[in-house]
Design an enzyme around this catalytic site. Sequence first.
Site, PDB file in Angstrom:
ATOM      1  N   CYS A 114       0.811  -1.007  -0.119  1.00 40.81           N
ATOM      2  CA  CYS A 114       0.143  -0.260   0.158  1.00 40.81           C
ATOM      3  C   CYS A 114       0.711   1.036   0.088  1.00 40.81           C
ATOM      4  CB  CYS A 114      -1.079   0.236   1.287  1.00 40.81           C
ATOM      5  SG  CYS A 114      -2.043  -1.572   0.980  1.00 40.81           S
ATOM      6  N   HIS A 275      -3.889   6.815   1.374  1.00 42.64           N
ATOM      7  CA  HIS A 275      -3.648   5.904   0.460  1.00 42.64           C
ATOM      8  C   HIS A 275      -4.910   5.577   1.125  1.00 42.64           C
ATOM      9  CE1 HIS A 275      -4.365   1.661   0.003  1.00 42.64           C
ATOM     10  NE2 HIS A 275      -3.785   1.554   1.382  1.00 42.64           N
ATOM     11  N   ASN A 305      -9.619  -0.228  -2.333  1.00 41.30           N
ATOM     12  CA  ASN A 305      -8.219   0.193  -1.887  1.00 41.30           C
ATOM     13  C   ASN A 305      -7.671  -1.032  -3.209  1.00 41.30           C
ATOM     14  OD1 ASN A 305      -6.211  -0.535  -1.332  1.00 41.30           O
ATOM     15  ND2 ASN A 305      -6.751  -1.537   1.113  1.00 41.30           N
TER      16      ASN A 305
END
Length: 348
Positions: A114, A275, A305
Amino acid sequence: MFQSKIAGLGYYVPKNVYTNQDMTRFMETSDEWIQERTGIKERRFADRVGETTTSMAVEASKIAIERANTTAEEIDFIIFATLSPDYYFPGCGVLLQREMGMKEVGALDVRNQCSGFVYALSIADQFIKTGMYKNILVVGSEKHSFALDFSTRGRAVSVIFGDGAGAVVLQPTTEAGKGILSTHLHSDGADAEKLAMYYPGASAGCYLDEMPKWPEQELGGMLMTKEMLEDGSAFPYMDGQAVFKKAVVKFPEVIGEALAKNELKTSDIDMLIPHQANLRISQFVQKTLGLSDDQVFNNIQKYGNTTAASVPIALCEAWEEGKIKDGDLVCLAAFGAGFTWGSALIRW
């Protein structure tokens, strides 16, 4: 030393939209359950065959390169961040170089999940500052949908993730006070197993409380077993509560670190691009820092995501919508598996 600037940016998301209601076809869940925990309303999934992590990166890169007023032939280095490469090896960097018909430039693959794009951007920044390269293509791309557990057993993970790609072209600038002001990277592996995909892996599960039963043979046979596919241990694992607790502490810390380094305050931020892990995390961080809705950009509601792709996709979309303008102070921040986290402060 030069400063580095983002000269062009682009993103690509697949055409296939899966709403929360669509997910109920595969598992016991509901729109309310997913939105309450994540804020996600829908996500994009790539075509099962033909659309890959690399092919999505190509589409995003074409846009970024065109907007940077350069060509694929002029790119002199590639940094590719992903946790879902087309092959176990080689990495996607060389595949992108091949598919875009570039000359024999260096290609570096970053495996920081991530926070991969922020790490990749930081690496590119160092190369630009020293004058080693002049046109660096930095990419984050993910195809999660090929390897998630789309069943009730795996819903806590599978409803969160989506597919997509984002890219930027980094170039040098001599304009004082413009471009990337600083980047800040951190890691803490103490809880690495809280968010991980254990297999296939060379550890053979030695870090886990319970190792799998491997075939009784002298060598080999430890990549994957039929039992792992059957019992679900082949799929990604996430302790969501542990990730949340760590993220809401480290996000504000690393953003504050970037501001302090540049003698700036939270109120100076024109746009924070976090993020897109979970809308609840972003909202918690926003409240902690005292930022207004106009100072934070979230698009997880539409895309889920997308791991290494989430920051460049959100950055590009915010810019396209006119929410990032010349002279704005933009902060990128990410947190993810490892755990790793980082930030980048940019004067647009």
